[in-house]
Design an enzyme around this catalytic site. Sequence first.
Site, PDB file in Angstrom:
ATOM      1  N   GLU A  85     131.037  84.705-103.952  1.00  0.00           N
ATOM      2  CA  GLU A  85     131.978  84.587-102.830  1.00  0.00           C
ATOM      3  C   GLU A  85     132.388  82.876-102.887  1.00  0.00           C
ATOM      4  O   GLU A  85     131.695  82.104-103.363  1.00  0.00           O
ATOM      5  CB  GLU A  85     131.464  84.765-101.583  1.00  0.00           C
ATOM      6  CG  GLU A  85     129.957  83.990-101.266  1.00  0.00           C
ATOM      7  CD  GLU A  85     129.309  84.370-100.023  1.00  0.00           C
ATOM      8  OE1 GLU A  85     128.788  85.715-100.045  1.00  0.00           O
ATOM      9  OE2 GLU A  85     128.821  83.418 -99.303  1.00  0.00           O
ATOM     10  N   LYS A  87     133.143  79.067-101.921  1.00  0.00           N
ATOM     11  CA  LYS A  87     132.086  78.062-101.649  1.00  0.00           C
ATOM     12  C   LYS A  87     133.213  77.201-100.565  1.00  0.00           C
ATOM     13  O   LYS A  87     133.775  76.258-101.007  1.00  0.00           O
ATOM     14  CB  LYS A  87     131.295  77.019-102.887  1.00  0.00           C
ATOM     15  CG  LYS A  87     130.489  76.040-102.165  1.00  0.00           C
ATOM     16  CD  LYS A  87     129.898  75.398-103.226  1.00  0.00           C
ATOM     17  CE  LYS A  87     128.673  74.578-102.889  1.00  0.00           C
ATOM     18  NZ  LYS A  87     129.036  73.404-101.793  1.00  0.00           N
ATOM     19  N   ASP A  89     134.662  74.324 -98.190  1.00  0.00           N
ATOM     20  CA  ASP A  89     134.137  72.910 -98.334  1.00  0.00           C
ATOM     21  C   ASP A  89     134.191  72.793 -96.507  1.00  0.00           C
ATOM     22  O   ASP A  89     135.204  72.208 -96.160  1.00  0.00           O
ATOM     23  CB  ASP A  89     135.398  72.413 -98.965  1.00  0.00           C
ATOM     24  CG  ASP A  89     134.904  70.719 -99.196  1.00  0.00           C
ATOM     25  OD1 ASP A  89     133.683  70.419 -98.801  1.00  0.00           O
ATOM     26  OD2 ASP A  89     135.927  69.967 -99.731  1.00  0.00           O
ATOM     27  N   TYR A 196     127.904  83.736 -93.595  1.00  0.00           N
ATOM     28  CA  TYR A 196     127.745  83.988 -95.146  1.00  0.00           C
ATOM     29  C   TYR A 196     126.241  84.474 -95.240  1.00  0.00           C
ATOM     30  O   TYR A 196     125.750  84.866 -96.262  1.00  0.00           O
ATOM     31  CB  TYR A 196     128.214  83.228 -96.110  1.00  0.00           C
ATOM     32  CG  TYR A 196     127.836  81.882 -95.754  1.00  0.00           C
ATOM     33  CD1 TYR A 196     126.816  81.559 -96.127  1.00  0.00           C
ATOM     34  CD2 TYR A 196     129.054  80.658 -95.919  1.00  0.00           C
ATOM     35  CE1 TYR A 196     126.513  80.007 -95.836  1.00  0.00           C
ATOM     36  CE2 TYR A 196     128.900  79.524 -95.648  1.00  0.00           C
ATOM     37  CZ  TYR A 196     127.727  79.080 -95.582  1.00  0.00           C
ATOM     38  OH  TYR A 196     127.226  77.624 -95.667  1.00  0.00           O
ATOM     39  N   LYS A 284     130.770  75.143-109.538  1.00  0.00           N
ATOM     40  CA  LYS A 284     131.863  74.290-109.117  1.00  0.00           C
ATOM     41  C   LYS A 284     132.973  74.221-109.974  1.00  0.00           C
ATOM     42  O   LYS A 284     133.156  74.484-111.092  1.00  0.00           O
ATOM     43  CB  LYS A 284     131.362  72.853-109.169  1.00  0.00           C
ATOM     44  CG  LYS A 284     129.964  72.746-108.347  1.00  0.00           C
ATOM     45  CD  LYS A 284     130.369  72.819-106.894  1.00  0.00           C
ATOM     46  CE  LYS A 284     130.856  71.610-106.110  1.00  0.00           C
ATOM     47  NZ  LYS A 284     129.798  70.594-105.850  1.00  0.00           N
ATOM     48  N   CYS A 378     153.858  37.127-117.676  1.00  0.00           N
ATOM     49  CA  CYS A 378     152.865  37.492-116.537  1.00  0.00           C
ATOM     50  C   CYS A 378     153.630  37.983-115.100  1.00  0.00           C
ATOM     51  O   CYS A 378     154.533  36.995-114.679  1.00  0.00           O
ATOM     52  CB  CYS A 378     151.792  36.444-116.159  1.00  0.00           C
ATOM     53  SG  CYS A 378     151.005  36.861-114.823  1.00  0.00           S
ATOM     54  N   CYS A 381     152.600  35.046-112.617  1.00  0.00           N
ATOM     55  CA  CYS A 381     152.899  33.533-112.347  1.00  0.00           C
ATOM     56  C   CYS A 381     154.144  33.297-113.300  1.00  0.00           C
ATOM     57  O   CYS A 381     154.599  32.118-113.326  1.00  0.00           O
ATOM     58  CB  CYS A 381     151.443  32.927-112.928  1.00  0.00           C
ATOM     59  SG  CYS A 381     151.262  33.184-114.543  1.00  0.00           S
ATOM     60  N   CYS A 396     147.178  37.253-119.499  1.00  0.00           N
ATOM     61  CA  CYS A 396     147.464  36.097-119.192  1.00  0.00           C
ATOM     62  C   CYS A 396     146.491  35.072-118.994  1.00  0.00           C
ATOM     63  O   CYS A 396     145.604  35.385-118.148  1.00  0.00           O
ATOM     64  CB  CYS A 396     148.315  36.458-117.682  1.00  0.00           C
ATOM     65  SG  CYS A 396     148.438  34.776-116.734  1.00  0.00           S
ATOM     66  N   CYS A 402     147.357  31.162-112.054  1.00  0.00           N
ATOM     67  CA  CYS A 402     148.071  32.463-111.863  1.00  0.00           C
ATOM     68  C   CYS A 402     147.611  32.993-110.437  1.00  0.00           C
ATOM     69  O   CYS A 402     146.364  33.261-110.234  1.00  0.00           O
ATOM     70  CB  CYS A 402     147.794  33.437-112.908  1.00  0.00           C
ATOM     71  SG  CYS A 402     148.383  35.111-112.668  1.00  0.00           S
TER      72      CYS A 402
HETATM   73  S1  IVH Z   1     124.694  79.929 -99.008  1.00  0.00           S
HETATM   74  C1  IVH Z   1     120.175  78.569 -99.142  1.00  0.00           C
HETATM   75  N1  IVH Z   1     127.353  80.224 -99.206  1.00  0.00           N
HETATM   76  O1  IVH Z   1     127.245  74.860 -99.894  1.00  0.00           O
HETATM   77  C2  IVH Z   1     121.631  78.415 -99.075  1.00  0.00           C
HETATM   78  N2  IVH Z   1     126.585  78.089 -98.631  1.00  0.00           N
HETATM   79  O2  IVH Z   1     125.815  73.055-101.504  1.00  0.00           O
HETATM   80  C3  IVH Z   1     122.288  78.987 -98.220  1.00  0.00           C
HETATM   81  N3  IVH Z   1     128.146  76.291 -98.659  1.00  0.00           N
HETATM   82  O3  IVH Z   1     124.614  73.769 -97.115  1.00  0.00           O
HETATM   83  C4  IVH Z   1     123.658  78.612 -98.556  1.00  0.00           C
HETATM   84  N4  IVH Z   1     130.075  78.224 -99.030  1.00  0.00           N
HETATM   85  O4  IVH Z   1     126.722  74.376 -96.432  1.00  0.00           O
HETATM   86  C5  IVH Z   1     126.134  79.626 -99.116  1.00  0.00           C
HETATM   87  N5  IVH Z   1     129.457  80.875 -99.467  1.00  0.00           N
HETATM   88  C6  IVH Z   1     128.357  80.171 -99.077  1.00  0.00           C
HETATM   89  C7  IVH Z   1     128.852  78.606 -99.068  1.00  0.00           C
HETATM   90  C8  IVH Z   1     127.723  77.960 -98.696  1.00  0.00           C
HETATM   91  C9  IVH Z   1     129.694  76.709 -98.824  1.00  0.00           C
HETATM   92  C10 IVH Z   1     127.707  75.282 -98.377  1.00  0.00           C
HETATM   93  C11 IVH Z   1     126.474  75.321 -97.398  1.00  0.00           C
HETATM   94  C12 IVH Z   1     125.366  74.512 -98.049  1.00  0.00           C
HETATM   95  C13 IVH Z   1     126.124  73.781 -99.318  1.00  0.00           C
HETATM   96  C14 IVH Z   1     125.232  73.466-100.467  1.00  0.00           C
END
Ligand code: IVH
Length: 671
Positions: A85, A87, A89, A196, A284, A378, A381, A396, A402
């Site tokens: 799923e 991640k 931000d 999640y 990542k 330059c 200067c 320079c 300068c």
């Molecule tokens: S699971 C025990 N699922 O990423 C870990 N975390 O870098 C439970 N985060 O602190 C986290 N999307 O804030 C999980 N789909 C996702 C996430 C997620 C973002 C964040 C979360 C965590 C951080 C770690």
Amino acid sequence: AEYDRLMRELLEIEEKWPELVTPDSPSQRVGSKPLSKYTQVKHITPMLSLNNANTENDILDFLQKIKNGIFELRETDAPIEIVAEPKVDGLSCSLRYEHRRLVLAATRGDGFIGEDVTKNILAVPDIPKLLPSTAPDSIEVRGEIYINDLDFIKINETQETLGNKKISNPRNAAAGYLKQLDLNAVKEQPLKFFGYALGEIDNNFASTQWEIRTKLSSWGFKLNEPAMLLSGIKEIMAFYQEIEKKRSTLGYSIDGIVYKVNDLSLHQRMGFTGKYPKWAIAHKFPAERAHTHIKKIIISVGRLGALTPVAKLEPVNVGGAWVSRATLHNEDEIKKRDFRAGDLVIIQRAGDVIPQVLSVELTNRPKDSSPFQYPTKCPSCGGPIERNDSEATWTCNAGIACPAQAVERLKFFVSRKAFYIKALGDKNIEQFYSEGLIRIPADIYKLEEKLSPKTLYNHNDSGITPLKDRDGWGEISANKLFAAIRDKKTITLNKFIFSLGINTVGETLSKRLAKKFKSFKNMQNSINKAISGDKEERQSIQAICGEVATDSLLNFFKNELNLNSLNQLLEEISIESEDVEAHKNKPLYGKTIVFTGKLTTMTRDEAKTRAESLGAIIGNSITQKTDIVVAGESAGSKLKKAERYGKKITSEKEWKEILNGKQYFNEYETN
Ligand code: IVH
């Protein structure tokens, strides 16, 4: 009207039976007083972080470790089921429901103790305040508070119209709203939530991660989509690549994919390291890229005269940071890649690295564009420039004659590792320089005389505005700056040498020079002798500096402008000589210490500073002469070398004990 009637009725009831007031009651939300501070919340189940993966190999490793850890999986080829799923931000948040009612919302904090943000969370429409009867009685739902792309753009448009600084990423914006103390301001906010995961629960109603997601959705939570059940590396990589392509169209910011083992019974059996669960990993995305236009190409002149071509860009958000300039490296690079003003380009930013221009979209090139003409003199200067062919760089050599170099030297002079006059920022220096108020460091110490009303009123026809009356300044900040400057009238010898900003004379070399010469006078005498041809004197300098730094040191002291600036400075400040006697009683006097690996409770800089304050000398590599080796996490080759030399290894914990006054004793010393 109906709302008001109900509200009055509610308030009457709550007044009669205060025990019925719940945190999600509208009476608690509307117009309540700003919170003075947040109460701390201990997480019963810690809110851990995720381990990071960058490559396919990292993921293979992750899968292999799961297999190795679970006995019955070891021998089979059966793939492990994984939930993948996005991640998100944002900021993680834990929501506790008692009797299906939301009673507490907490930030992650340090993972063990977070902050109570219940009142702010109540204004987030995505978050159910009451769970349906199918939900467990007591449960903690975890997920991410975030702001979507459209809202984030709106926020920054508003910031711009208000003349405020743009917020660099949606995560920072979300943090601002989540910790907003004025609850009236929170009422209309764009925070959103994805569920999640689970924290503490009173019964295990689910047996898979996928089931958790389905249940959360059925209780009214929004889910971070697209998610998928996968098995095997092929499926995993295909999903990863697909989402990376779609990334900018999801409507919210993500920085990777999270993989979680689907079978919850395996979660329990695999457990956690101190920092993250072993059953999950974050894959990542690589450095982010973005399209933007080059507004113009300028040549920036550095402190030592190096000319660097820089692309001034239409500001663009790349991976959470606003980028408005990127380096074009050097003349050859510009020629080869033919970067031009007006070009549509792709830029890349990775972490703290200076943004780079990856490529030009030639099909979009304006018809009237022409190749960039590299300057022949330059740009600051107007003086001659010299090319170093091996590096394709131009320099320079006018030094502080300068203006660009003079300004950069001044910035360097007040920077953290030199005189550290924090209140005198880069913009101030540029401004004061352009007005002719400061040209050399000594002028900094005359600023108060030039800019304080007391002296200005005496010769009032100067046309100079007192600092306190200038834009962005007031009486307090002006006085603060003057006090900060007065406060920095003495400095240690090593920092003084460093602050001169001599080419190749960095922090370490400055310290060695200070230790060798003990006073600035001694050092200057020795250098002057070497300049007038004394071979022995030159050799003794070269023994600590090497040839290159010796040349640059002598060149600095040959330059009339530098000498004039230096002499004026010496009239304003005093240098503390290297006082041997004062150090003799220090606990680590004369010991050479080497740090290796990552320290978890202090930065390298702090560790070094504190070691020196105990009288130690900082070494960069392990030699026979090394006395103390402090090894932090994942120490590598230095640690091995130290072991080979039979050195005693000091752990971070022992190092802290030494800092706290425990006597250092090397058990090998008596051998
Ligand atoms: S699971 C025990 N699922 O990423 C870990 N975390 O870098 C439970 N985060 O602190 C986290 N999307 O804030 C999980 N789909 C996702 C996430 C997620 C973002 C964040 C979360 C965590 C951080 C770690």
